[in-house]
Design a protein around this motif. Structure first.
Motif, PDB file in Angstrom:
ATOM      1  N   GLY A 112      22.592   1.244  30.239  1.00  0.00           N
ATOM      2  CA  GLY A 112      21.445   0.414  30.335  1.00  0.00           C
ATOM      3  C   GLY A 112      21.442  -0.902  30.525  1.00  0.00           C
ATOM      4  O   GLY A 112      20.377  -1.634  31.073  1.00  0.00           O
ATOM      5  N   HIS A 113      22.428  -1.697  30.021  1.00  0.00           N
ATOM      6  CA  HIS A 113      22.410  -3.271  30.426  1.00  0.00           C
ATOM      7  C   HIS A 113      22.589  -3.432  31.742  1.00  0.00           C
ATOM      8  O   HIS A 113      21.723  -4.081  32.610  1.00  0.00           O
ATOM      9  CB  HIS A 113      23.582  -3.821  29.580  1.00  0.00           C
ATOM     10  N   LEU A 114      23.292  -2.600  32.489  1.00  0.00           N
ATOM     11  CA  LEU A 114      23.539  -2.723  33.889  1.00  0.00           C
ATOM     12  C   LEU A 114      22.176  -2.341  34.576  1.00  0.00           C
ATOM     13  O   LEU A 114      21.842  -2.948  35.684  1.00  0.00           O
ATOM     14  CB  LEU A 114      24.588  -1.852  34.517  1.00  0.00           C
ATOM     15  N   SER A 115      21.528  -1.495  34.243  1.00  0.00           N
ATOM     16  CA  SER A 115      20.371  -1.143  34.706  1.00  0.00           C
ATOM     17  C   SER A 115      19.000  -1.806  34.335  1.00  0.00           C
ATOM     18  O   SER A 115      18.101  -1.807  35.016  1.00  0.00           O
ATOM     19  CB  SER A 115      19.833   0.338  34.251  1.00  0.00           C
ATOM     20  N   SER A 116      19.325  -2.879  33.587  1.00  0.00           N
ATOM     21  CA  SER A 116      18.077  -3.595  32.899  1.00  0.00           C
ATOM     22  C   SER A 116      17.968  -4.732  34.022  1.00  0.00           C
ATOM     23  O   SER A 116      18.761  -5.147  34.717  1.00  0.00           O
ATOM     24  CB  SER A 116      18.367  -4.056  31.630  1.00  0.00           C
ATOM     25  N   PRO A 117      16.685  -5.579  33.754  1.00  0.00           N
ATOM     26  CA  PRO A 117      16.594  -6.701  34.394  1.00  0.00           C
ATOM     27  C   PRO A 117      17.639  -7.816  34.326  1.00  0.00           C
ATOM     28  O   PRO A 117      17.736  -8.727  35.244  1.00  0.00           O
ATOM     29  CB  PRO A 117      15.217  -7.400  33.865  1.00  0.00           C
ATOM     30  N   ASP A 118      18.879  -7.971  33.482  1.00  0.00           N
ATOM     31  CA  ASP A 118      19.552  -8.651  33.624  1.00  0.00           C
ATOM     32  C   ASP A 118      20.648  -8.609  34.649  1.00  0.00           C
ATOM     33  O   ASP A 118      21.086  -9.544  35.037  1.00  0.00           O
ATOM     34  CB  ASP A 118      20.524  -8.480  31.998  1.00  0.00           C
TER      35      ASP A 118
END
Length: 217
Positions: A112-118
């Motif tokens: 989820g973090h890798l897929s996020s705007p981050d």
């Protein structure tokens, strides 16, 4: 005693540093995006997406994570048995994490973090792309160059590959190489972008290994 301890500590640090440098994959030569020349007298081989993949690996002070990204579609242009062009679409929504068991919460959290705007912002940028701009033999190694489009940036990268053509199937496999993710505006946790991160940073270098299989349609 203290002097011996410090000596051992220094040697240990030096050994770790040397090992890390030795094990690190070479960064792909990265330049501005190049013009793509139209190929002539070539055949288009369609990428077999179920047999093609991109492996990734990211690093931080406490370790690393790795996984895969799927290739959605593409073609390789073949002339006289050689790759002379081509392109493929990378499905960024397909990114997986393979070093954490799928049933553990950490797997979904990292994905989820890798897929996020981050990181890759896959809702806004669901696809990345790679278009071949050249393939040449340099000192006995085949070096593939191409424009890598990721998020809102495009750069040309050059890395070593092997190419085989057996039973009508062309296989293009890269050596493991690294890219500097910040050159594609993936900046989260980068020491080169942000100050005062301490040991909470994530390395700019990201390892990739590409394997593409293609056959006549």
């Amino acid at each position: 005693m203290k002097k011996n301890f410090l000596k051992i500590l220094f040697i240990t640090a030096l050994t770790v540093s040397f090992t890390s440098c030795k094990d690190k994959a070479k960064e792909a030569e990265t330049t501005a995006a190049e013009a793509v020349e139209e190929t002539v007298n070539s055949e288009s081989f369609v990428v077999k997406t179920d047999a093609s993949t991109i492996e990734w690996k990211g690093f931080k002070p406490t370790g690393s994570h790795n996984g895969t990204i799927a290739i959605d579609s593409g073609v390789l242009d073949i002339a006289n048995g050689n790759v002379v062009g081509g392109s493929f679409i990378i499905d960024m929504k397909s990114i997986t994490v393979t070093d954490i068991p799928a049933e553990e919460k950490g797997n979904a959290k990292l994905k989820g973090h890798l897929s996020s705007p981050d990181f890759f912002d896959v809702e806004k940028y669901p696809n990345a792309g790679f278009t071949i701009t050249g393939l040449e033999n340099v000192e006995g190694k085949m070096m593939l160059s191409g424009n890598l489009s990721l998020k809102d940036a495009k750069n040309n990268v050059t890395f070593p590959v092997t190419v085989s053509n057996e039973n009508g199937v062309v296989t293009l496999t890269s050596e493991t190489f690294t890219i500097d993710r910040t050159k594609w505006n993936v900046q989260y946790g980068s020491k080169s972008i942000f100050d005062n991160l301490g040991d909470k940073f994530i390395n700019d270098d990201m390892e990739l290994k590409v394997m593409v299989k293609a056959a006549k349609s």
